[in-house]
Structure formats: structure tokens, C-alpha cells
Design a protein around this motif. Structure first.
Motif, PDB file in Angstrom:
ATOM      1  N   ARG A  87       0.230   9.892 -10.541  1.00 60.86           N
ATOM      2  CA  ARG A  87       1.418   9.357 -10.599  1.00 60.86           C
ATOM      3  C   ARG A  87       1.665   8.043  -9.606  1.00 60.86           C
ATOM      4  NH1 ARG A  87       5.629  14.105 -10.336  1.00 60.86           N
ATOM      5  NH2 ARG A  87       3.693  15.431  -9.939  1.00 60.86           N
ATOM      6  N   CYS A  88       0.912   8.182  -8.300  1.00 60.29           N
ATOM      7  CA  CYS A  88       1.056   7.100  -7.658  1.00 60.29           C
ATOM      8  C   CYS A  88       0.583   6.132  -7.814  1.00 60.29           C
ATOM      9  CB  CYS A  88       0.186   7.809  -6.209  1.00 60.29           C
ATOM     10  SG  CYS A  88       0.133   6.421  -4.766  1.00 60.29           S
ATOM     11  N   LEU A  97       9.125  10.779  -1.311  1.00 64.30           N
ATOM     12  CA  LEU A  97       9.214   9.470  -1.924  1.00 64.30           C
ATOM     13  C   LEU A  97      10.160   8.694  -1.337  1.00 64.30           C
ATOM     14  CD1 LEU A  97       8.092   7.877  -4.515  1.00 64.30           C
ATOM     15  CD2 LEU A  97      10.123   8.705  -5.649  1.00 64.30           C
ATOM     16  N   ALA A  98       9.674   7.719  -0.237  1.00 64.91           N
ATOM     17  CA  ALA A  98      10.638   7.156   0.573  1.00 64.91           C
ATOM     18  C   ALA A  98      10.067   5.813   1.182  1.00 64.91           C
ATOM     19  CB  ALA A  98      10.939   8.099   1.826  1.00 64.91           C
ATOM     20  N   VAL A  99      10.833   5.101   1.674  1.00 66.57           N
ATOM     21  CA  VAL A  99      10.187   3.691   2.719  1.00 66.57           C
ATOM     22  C   VAL A  99      11.120   3.738   3.604  1.00 66.57           C
ATOM     23  CG1 VAL A  99      11.320   1.867   1.323  1.00 66.57           C
ATOM     24  CG2 VAL A  99       9.295   1.611   2.477  1.00 66.57           C
ATOM     25  N   GLU A 100      10.910   3.286   4.849  1.00 69.48           N
ATOM     26  CA  GLU A 100      11.885   2.764   5.878  1.00 69.48           C
ATOM     27  C   GLU A 100      11.473   1.102   6.148  1.00 69.48           C
ATOM     28  OE1 GLU A 100      13.970   4.850   7.114  1.00 69.48           O
ATOM     29  OE2 GLU A 100      13.221   6.875   6.959  1.00 69.48           O
ATOM     30  N   VAL A 101      12.395   0.943   7.060  1.00 70.34           N
ATOM     31  CA  VAL A 101      12.367  -0.673   7.289  1.00 70.34           C
ATOM     32  C   VAL A 101      11.116  -0.921   7.996  1.00 70.34           C
ATOM     33  CG1 VAL A 101      13.506  -2.271   8.850  1.00 70.34           C
ATOM     34  CG2 VAL A 101      14.825  -0.434   7.698  1.00 70.34           C
ATOM     35  N   TYR A 109       6.080   5.383   0.796  1.00 71.46           N
ATOM     36  CA  TYR A 109       5.200   7.138   0.660  1.00 71.46           C
ATOM     37  C   TYR A 109       5.407   7.643  -0.302  1.00 71.46           C
ATOM     38  CZ  TYR A 109       4.696   6.425   5.778  1.00 71.46           C
ATOM     39  OH  TYR A 109       4.337   5.792   6.967  1.00 71.46           O
ATOM     40  N   CYS A 110       4.550   7.953  -0.897  1.00 75.92           N
ATOM     41  CA  CYS A 110       4.562   8.971  -2.279  1.00 75.92           C
ATOM     42  C   CYS A 110       4.549  10.600  -1.861  1.00 75.92           C
ATOM     43  CB  CYS A 110       3.779   8.593  -3.280  1.00 75.92           C
ATOM     44  SG  CYS A 110       1.933   9.346  -3.076  1.00 75.92           S
ATOM     45  N   MET A 118       0.976  -1.260  -0.022  1.00 73.82           N
ATOM     46  CA  MET A 118       0.050   0.003  -0.091  1.00 73.82           C
ATOM     47  C   MET A 118       0.853   1.136   0.152  1.00 73.82           C
ATOM     48  SD  MET A 118      -1.426   0.491   3.979  1.00 73.82           S
ATOM     49  CE  MET A 118      -1.875   2.344   3.663  1.00 73.82           C
ATOM     50  N   VAL A 119       0.223   2.455  -0.453  1.00 70.44           N
ATOM     51  CA  VAL A 119       1.219   3.358  -0.404  1.00 70.44           C
ATOM     52  C   VAL A 119       0.451   4.614   0.299  1.00 70.44           C
ATOM     53  CG1 VAL A 119       1.794   5.360  -1.986  1.00 70.44           C
ATOM     54  CG2 VAL A 119       1.978   3.169  -2.714  1.00 70.44           C
TER      55      VAL A 119
END
Length: 313
Positions: free
Chosen positions: A251-252, A55-59, A227-228, A48-49
Motif C-alpha cells: 500500500r505504501c 499515517l502522517a506528516v509534520e511540518v 510516514y506510512c 520519500m516515505v
């Protein structure tokens, strides 16, 4: 399979408790409820976004235990005979202060967060409050951290009630599980973002202190929750607004279709690789839900008798 899950946010604990008592729901988080109902049976991978400022992702991020806290006192005339009463509001204030007093015992590595609110503070100013309610979460990075620190919080809440001769009913209900993003899925999210957004994808090593019901799925299947861009302002603040609808929506959507393409192309080569390397925390959905159920606890936490009191955590 596309699954649209309502009510991700674990809010209004009292209201959700009423729905649960009526048998309408069993769990307070959307995805865990859907797991329980079998809507994710046959699903191998999920993502999911969330719209944010970048524009990122963490652990991963914290899980939580939801708490409904009811302090019980004795009503009396606040001006004429307060000595006949037991002030539930004072007990609740002591409970909040007791939680604040133990914050330095929370280990930084456990990312513990506790943030109670008073949802009912009394009925009329001329009566000693006999019933005061609070809601709170106890958040933590792991199930171990959740269980250990929730007991500390319950000890503080119970001790506060005991100090003024009140009682406290604490209803502990499992909220969200800690989220652990799958490394292979993080890489797929990064690769699919190329050419969709102007900015570079940030793949961090940090651990967020918020919570999401995506954590429940991560216990039994590989997931990613990136995250977008498209929003600005403080998350959950009154200045949070979608300022770039194209990034947040169009764009997402392209990005998510791109993730599907990378997972499924070449005979689902990357999807199969993700599944082969995934090590679930729980072997089955049933095992996971049984553990969630074991976190539940409710009832009055103090038993008074002559010259003594027993406090249950």
C-alpha cells in the motif's frame, strides 16, 4: 526520475571520516552526497516515505552537525605513577557533564538535542587512558540554532579538557540540513492516501526532533517526507518490527504512485503549482553546498603555552 539513496543514517562517524580521507565520499549523508555528485541535477521535486506506526506528516524536523571528539592525555602507570599522566577518560567525562550542565540554555523553540557516546574509552585498565573518542550530533530546528548551540557544546568540551590539562580535537562535519516539508507537497501526500489506507491521514503542525537527509533536498527543491503505517515498537528500539508488510510495502508503493499521478496529471498542473509557490533557502545547489562546507571545522582546540592557554571554539 527514481533515485535510490544508500546510507541515509549518519552513523559510524569515524568510519565515514576514513572514507572521506580516501576520497571515496565527501558528505556523510546519502542525499547530500548524491547532490554533490550531480545525481539530482534536473530533479525538480522529491518525496520519500518512512515506515512508522501511523499515517502522517509534520511540518519538518531537525538538522544536525556530526561530531568526532578525541580527548588527548598522557599515559602513565595507573597504580604506580598516575601523577605522571593526564587522564583523557576523565576529561571526556567532564566534557559530557559540561554538556549536561548547559542543557537549560537551549531554547525549547530551537528543539536542540545533543547525545554523545564514548566509542573508545582506553586500552588497558593498568594505564592512564591517553586517548578517548566520542561521537555526537548537535541537532537543531534551523541553521542558526545549529551554529549557535554547536559553539556552546564545543566550549563545554574544550573547557573540560582544559580543566585537567588535556587537549581535545573536535572534528565538526555538517550532517543533515533541517527538513522543511512543502505545504503543497503535504497536501498531495494527504490526497493520494485516500482509499489506499484505512486510517485518516494526519497533517500536523509540529516539528520533529529527529533528522533525515531529506532536509538537504528541502533547501533547494520542494519535498515531502511523510510516514506510512506498518511498523510497531519504539523507533530505533529493539522492539521495532514490521508487523503489517502489506501496509509497509504494497500500500505504501500504491500511495507513492498516487502522489506521482496527482503531480503529473492534467499537464503536471499540481507540480507546476508547487514549484511556482516554492521559495528555496538557497538559490542554487552550489550555494547550498558552499554553505554546508562552511560548517566544517577541525583540529586541536587548545593551544598551551607558559602560564596560559588559548581555547578555540
Amino acid at each position: 526520475r527514481l533515485s535510490v539513496v544508500p546510507a541515509e543514517e549518519l552513523l559510524e562517524i569515524g568510519y565515514r571520516s576514513e572514507l572521506r580521507e580516501k576520497g571515496i565520499i565527501k558528505y556523510f549523508g546519502g542525499k547530500c552526497e548524491f547532490l554533490h555528485r550531480g545525481y539530482f541535477d534536473g530533479v525538480d521535486i522529491a518525496f520519500m516515505v518512512h515506515t512508522a506506526g501511523g499515517l502522517a506528516v509534520e511540518v519538518g524536523s531537525n538538522g544536525c552537525i556530526a561530531k568526532n571528539i578525541i580527548y588527548k592525555g598522557v599515559a602513565a602507570h595507573a597504580g604506580g605513577a598516575p601523577h605522571h599522566g593526564i587522564n583523557a577518560l576523565y576529561a571526556a567525562n567532564c566534557g559530557i557533564n559540561a554538556i549536561n550542565a548547559i542543557r537549560e540554555t537551549f531554547r525549547d523553540s530551537d528543539h536542540v538535542r545533543v547525545h554523545p557516546i564514548i566509542t573508545h574509552g582506553g586500552d588497558i585498565v593498568n594505564a592512564i587512558p591517553e586517548r578517548v573518542t566520542l561521537e555526537s550530533y548537535v541537532r537543531g530546528k534551523s541553521f542558526e540554532a545549529l551554529e549557535k548551540n554547536n559553539k556552546k557544546v564545543n566550549r563545554a568540551l574544550g573547557g573540560a579538557a582544559l580543566s585537567v590539562g588535556a587537549n581535545v580535537e573536535i572534528i565538526d562535519i555538517p550532517g543533515y540540513s533541517p527538513l522543511n516539508n512543502d505545504r503543497g507537497m503535504m497536501e498531495i501526500a494527504r490526497d493520494a492516501s485516500v482509499g489506499v489506507f484505512e486510517q485518516e491521514f494526519y497533517m500536523g503542525s509540529g516539528f520533529g526532533t529527529g533528522s533525515t537527509d531529506m532536509g538537504d533536498l528541502s533547501c533547494i527543491m520542494p519535498v515531502v517526507h511523510p510516514y506510512c503505517p506498518g511498523a510497531k515498537g519504539a523507533g530505533h528500539g529493539n522492539d521495532y518490527v514490521i508487523h503489517d508488510p502489506d501496509a509497509a510495502c504494497v500500500r505504501c508503493a500504491k500511495w507513492q504512485v498516487g502522489m506521482l499521478k496527482l503531480l503529473l496529471e492534467n499537464g503536471a498542473e499540481r507540480a507546476k503549482s508547487v514549484l511556482e509557490n516554492f521559495k528555496p533557502q538557497f538559490a542554487t545547489k552550489e550555494e547550498f553546498l558552499a554553505y554546508k562546507d562552511s560548517l566544517e571545522c577541525s583540529g586541536d582546540r587548545i593551544i598551551y603555552s607558559e602560564d596560559k592557554a588559548e581555547v578555540r571554539l
